[in-house]
Design a protein around this motif. Sequence first.
Motif, PDB file in Angstrom:
ATOM      1  N   LYS A   1       4.568  -1.813  -2.245  1.00  0.00           N
ATOM      2  CA  LYS A   1       4.671  -3.028  -3.629  1.00  0.00           C
ATOM      3  C   LYS A   1       6.085  -2.702  -4.102  1.00  0.00           C
ATOM      4  O   LYS A   1       6.290  -3.967  -3.799  1.00  0.00           O
TER       5      LYS A   1
ATOM      6  N   THR B   1     -13.486  -4.720  -6.477  1.00  0.00           N
ATOM      7  CA  THR B   1     -13.173  -6.799  -6.044  1.00  0.00           C
ATOM      8  C   THR B   1     -12.942  -7.783  -6.971  1.00  0.00           C
ATOM      9  O   THR B   1     -12.062  -8.246  -6.941  1.00  0.00           O
ATOM     10  N   GLU B   2     -12.782  -6.657  -8.168  1.00  0.00           N
ATOM     11  CA  GLU B   2     -12.613  -7.250  -9.762  1.00  0.00           C
ATOM     12  C   GLU B   2     -11.536  -6.217 -10.022  1.00  0.00           C
ATOM     13  O   GLU B   2     -12.117  -5.584 -10.855  1.00  0.00           O
ATOM     14  N   VAL B   3      -9.759  -6.513 -10.016  1.00  0.00           N
ATOM     15  CA  VAL B   3      -9.453  -4.725 -10.974  1.00  0.00           C
ATOM     16  C   VAL B   3      -8.805  -5.226 -11.953  1.00  0.00           C
ATOM     17  O   VAL B   3      -8.523  -4.350 -12.583  1.00  0.00           O
TER      18      VAL B   3
ATOM     19  N   ALA C   1      -3.473  -1.504  -7.771  1.00  0.00           N
ATOM     20  CA  ALA C   1      -4.564  -2.004  -8.127  1.00  0.00           C
ATOM     21  C   ALA C   1      -5.468  -1.438  -8.997  1.00  0.00           C
ATOM     22  O   ALA C   1      -6.272  -0.691  -9.935  1.00  0.00           O
ATOM     23  N   MET C   2      -6.214  -0.754  -7.330  1.00  0.00           N
ATOM     24  CA  MET C   2      -7.760  -0.963  -8.130  1.00  0.00           C
ATOM     25  C   MET C   2      -7.032   1.327  -7.985  1.00  0.00           C
ATOM     26  O   MET C   2      -8.077   2.015  -8.594  1.00  0.00           O
TER      27      MET C   2
ATOM     28  N   SER D   1      -1.795  -5.328  -3.311  1.00  0.00           N
ATOM     29  CA  SER D   1      -1.058  -5.553  -4.642  1.00  0.00           C
ATOM     30  C   SER D   1      -2.973  -5.484  -4.640  1.00  0.00           C
ATOM     31  O   SER D   1      -2.798  -4.797  -6.037  1.00  0.00           O
ATOM     32  N   THR D   2      -3.672  -5.636  -4.483  1.00  0.00           N
ATOM     33  CA  THR D   2      -4.748  -5.260  -4.715  1.00  0.00           C
ATOM     34  C   THR D   2      -4.894  -3.753  -4.717  1.00  0.00           C
ATOM     35  O   THR D   2      -5.454  -3.308  -5.492  1.00  0.00           O
ATOM     36  N   GLU D   3      -5.281  -2.978  -3.857  1.00  0.00           N
ATOM     37  CA  GLU D   3      -5.468  -1.309  -3.611  1.00  0.00           C
ATOM     38  C   GLU D   3      -4.404  -0.512  -4.218  1.00  0.00           C
ATOM     39  O   GLU D   3      -5.113   0.367  -4.846  1.00  0.00           O
TER      40      GLU D   3
ATOM     41  N   GLY E   1     -14.959  -4.130  -0.650  1.00  0.00           N
ATOM     42  CA  GLY E   1     -14.713  -3.925  -1.798  1.00  0.00           C
ATOM     43  C   GLY E   1     -16.535  -3.597  -2.037  1.00  0.00           C
ATOM     44  O   GLY E   1     -16.639  -2.712  -2.632  1.00  0.00           O
TER      45      GLY E   1
END
Length: 813
Positions: free
Chosen positions: A527, A93-95, A796-797, A792-794, A48
């Motif tokens: 995903k 770091t905040e999607v 969303a990014m 999930s984080t990647e 991040g």
Amino acid sequence: MDRFVRDKLTQWNLEEWTKRFEDENIDKESLLLLDDQDITENLIPKLGPRVKFKRKLKLLKEEQNTNGDTGNIAFDDSSAQNQQQHEEVIDLTEVSPSTSDNGKRKLDLQGESSEWQLPPKRLRDSTLEAMILSDVKTVMGHVYDKLLNLENTKLNDFLRTEITDLATDKRELVGVFGRTGTGKSSLINAVIGEKNLLPTGSISACTSVMIKVEANMHNMKYEADIEFITKKVWKDELWVMSQFFGDKADEEREDDDHADIVEKLSALYGDEWKDKSPENLMDSKYFREIPEFLQSRKKTLTCESAQELSVKFVKYTRNSTEQGESGQVKRWYWPLVKCVTVRVPQNDLLQHVTLVDLPGNGDRNKSRDEMWKGVVGNCSTVWIVAEINRAAADKESWEILKSVSGLIGNGGECQHIHFICTKSDGIEELDEDSADNVRARIFTRNMKAKEEVHKEFRKLHAIKKHFGDDCFKVFTVSSKEFLRGKFLNQEETEISILQDFLKNLNDSHSVTFNFVAGAHGILSLMKGASCKEVAVKKTEVCQELERNISLQLESIKETMEEVYKAFERCLSEGVNNSKSSCEKKLKNFLYHSGAAFHKVLKSIVINRGIYKPKKKKPINLNVKLASVLTDSIDEEFKRTFPNERKCDPFNGVISTFSLDTERLIKKYKDVELQLIFLKTEEDKIKAKLKRFILDRKKTIYSSLMKTVEGDMQKCYERAAGFSGKDSLLNMRHTIERHVHISKDTMFDKAGEVMLNLLIDLMNTILGTLEKTMNKSIELSLKTNDYSIPDVSTEFAMVQKLCDELKSSSYEEM
């Protein structure tokens, strides 16, 4: 710690990393020189903050470039504050997006300084895309690292390969042709903004060395890779040259050959080559400066400036009669050089484009000639350079274009031919002339030159078989005026128009979009693999997809079979016409008048049917014999395999292939992620197939001439054995007799070879589509692999960046 660095980290909310930067002695200068590897391995290991830092640093560098300062930049407090206010920041770091109503990032413009201005829209768009591409590459590198730590499964192996395949660099080649002295080097230097890169001026140009110019995107050095011919090739060439001088009684030698050989040997050996055997001339003492030649590897030159590099590599590309210190021989190594690749640091024009300074008619050396053909055939654009005062009447320029038309047209992938008239400023200045009068006279002559060149192009019917009028453009340029601006501004010199053309050719948007879309597809698959969908739905989707693929492939097959039948008809007619006309065509050539023709014919049979004099029109007897056959398929070939990227091969049948995923997504929401992946794979394989077809069609087109050339080889060998009084008569009779006997089989065989290659291509297209799409369906809808890591984080990014890229594209449209 360096105050500038500390302040920047604080402004960017990255003060927690201050200690790490202090430990590594990062000051203002080194901060601006950091590359991705330094940031990843040494400074910011967490994803991040690292992505955020890279984006901020990229913006800082862009701000530096926009202000026109290439040195160390020191921002005062107000400019630093303004930069912080106007940076478009995405915190990975905040999607959850923070956007305005129209979907764009909010820009806090309060307190905006009157001195600060938005950079041009093109710069903002390209900067945004560059940052998005960098961010997505960082994310996918992180995902790849996750997969490396997992067990090897079918799906994991596939995903790792898919991520690796994302990083493909599509390069466009621009071939630059023109005789010595027309200003090719000055033109290239001016266009890429490097005044002192390619040598110009008093040193003689060597027309046999190919020079590629591209960007160095890895560091800030000027570099040149020197690629040599092999020791064996040079040794064989020395043997042939020694036979030439050893047989002084043979009067059938070509004068141009003699001058060429003397020039080569004198450049490398001075006068020491005389009365020495090929074995003696291979002594390592002659190659002390270039041990890489003896070791069969490239030699790399690295310099801090363009001028320094130019001085170093000139001995590998040009010739001179200068002596070294103390009267020693100054060696010029161009006879041993196959190609020189020059890299210019961080040149955006050349990021995905390579300019190639090319010899006009290939080379007598077989290895250099094969490389020349390969590069010319891969050029998407060709620049023909001629001096403006004789552009339309410059026979050599038009001969170059005619000689390469088949190679760049149906046998290549050229879309644009630019005829560039150089030295447009070279107009006589009269004492009473004002600057405006001179400028007006330059414009008048430029317009006249353009009209005359267009008129001459319209006469070239052989070239028009491959290219329409819309492919041909004329430019009148002045490299000198571009730099000094005495009578013309930069735009009026038309150098800036060529720069804009290269910017469009770069197509960085396409590179970014393909990478981001591909990454989004891979993450959708990963995903989706972690979700627990209803198996029945998967089965239904698979059945629909497989049924659709079967129907689509059948339609493609039918269209391609129609194309095959059209080629059959053309070739049947071409074969019959070739049989009936070849002997008359051959006789017209063989009984050419002129006292020196026996020397020309001797050179042809020695060199596999090809004659390439240094200053005269080249002759290819194989092309002459196959010409009726190639003429018969030119029109159909151009229609089936167009070079224009907006037109697709096989009448657009590849583009029409579709899995219809948009409809299926509405019907099967549970497997939306897998269908997004399949759509990405569909787009990717269609793009790959179009590129594959573009490459394979070159082999198909050249097969007619190559088959004829192969059939003629034994005939040439027999003819080359004749010498003495009746050698011309014997050579003529040998060639005539062979063609008379072989014509009934030679042309049939050539047609069959082309049709077989066409069948192979059609089968490959069908097989690749079926295999690739079925494999993708199996991995996305039929494979249960719960070892796939959570992304999930990647996801969303990348989803957010993908939407942002699309939004930017819509805005531009």
